[in-house]
Design a protein around this motif. Sequence first.
Motif, mmCIF file in Angstrom:
data_model
loop_
_atom_site.group_PDB
_atom_site.id
_atom_site.type_symbol
_atom_site.label_atom_id
_atom_site.label_comp_id
_atom_site.label_asym_id
_atom_site.label_seq_id
_atom_site.Cartn_x
_atom_site.Cartn_y
_atom_site.Cartn_z
ATOM 1 N N ALA A 135 -2.968 4.846 -5.188
ATOM 2 C CA ALA A 135 -2.782 5.883 -4.219
ATOM 3 C C ALA A 135 -2.168 7.109 -4.958
ATOM 4 N N GLU A 158 0.767 -1.201 0.034
ATOM 5 C CA GLU A 158 0.045 -0.018 0.164
ATOM 6 C C GLU A 158 0.739 1.267 0.015
ATOM 7 N N PRO A 213 2.516 4.378 -1.880
ATOM 8 C CA PRO A 213 2.294 5.066 -3.331
ATOM 9 C C PRO A 213 3.489 4.637 -4.036
ATOM 10 N N ASP A 244 -4.593 8.766 -7.991
ATOM 11 C CA ASP A 244 -5.661 9.827 -7.344
ATOM 12 C C ASP A 244 -4.803 11.173 -7.180
ATOM 13 N N ARG A 245 -3.671 11.223 -6.956
ATOM 14 C CA ARG A 245 -3.057 12.526 -6.843
ATOM 15 C C ARG A 245 -2.574 13.184 -8.115
ATOM 16 N N SER A 280 0.456 3.547 -9.041
ATOM 17 C CA SER A 280 -0.358 2.815 -8.162
ATOM 18 C C SER A 280 -1.631 3.715 -7.858
#
Length: 254
Positions: free
Chosen positions: A223, A136, A138, A226-227, A221
């Motif tokens: 995470a 998990e 990033p 999303d950014r 990834s």
Amino acid sequence: MKIATWNVNSVKARLSHLETYLTENRPDVLCLQELKTEEFPAASIQALGYNIEYCGQKAYNGVALLSPHPITVTQKGLAGEDEDLQARYIEAEVQGIRVASIYLPNGNPVESEKYPYKLRWMARLKERAKQLLASEVPFVLAGDFNIIPENRDAKRPEQWVNDALALPQSRSAFRAILNLGLTEAFRALHPDRAGAYSFWDYQAGAWPQDNGIRIDHLLLSPALADRLTACDIDKTPRGWEKASDHTPVWCEVA
């Protein structure tokens, strides 16, 4: 945070280009491929305020990570073939993001051992991606994938039908990595853009004719995806004198 990738096709031959690119663009992380040296020419890059971690090899391959921030190396090379000594993978933590610079095997000629090696290497990369997803953290897998994902990623796709970069097995192996849940940054933000290339061969006037292919990618990834705020291909360095045949691809994440 700006993360870029660039196959420099010999860091010693392209050192002045690298200095110019860093000075003008100041990426937070620059992933390099095809260093073609055991010893990175570090002094002038460090003078620009960049830390360097690399995995080199005499005359061939070689990958590096450059950043003005601290770099904590987490892995060099991929598990799965202990006898594989080719310098094609380096991974590190930078500003809370795991960044891997990869130089995926070309695979040509297809009839040789080089193609099965390419497919095995991709399978090993997929396993590493699975591990990173499970952690998990990033992360981004950035580099020269030597994969033309779709026909629209080549100016003249008919030229590549029997090439290892575009064979169905190659594309399928690339999709298998993406299908783990990764996002290909360029296509995420430019789903319909055609004529976007990151490599132009030195032969047959490929650069002036814009006869290119898109083979340098940034896989994010969930995470990190999303950014994602921006991603593009910087064609400028390909037009420099005695340029690499590749040009940088970059993305920005919040």
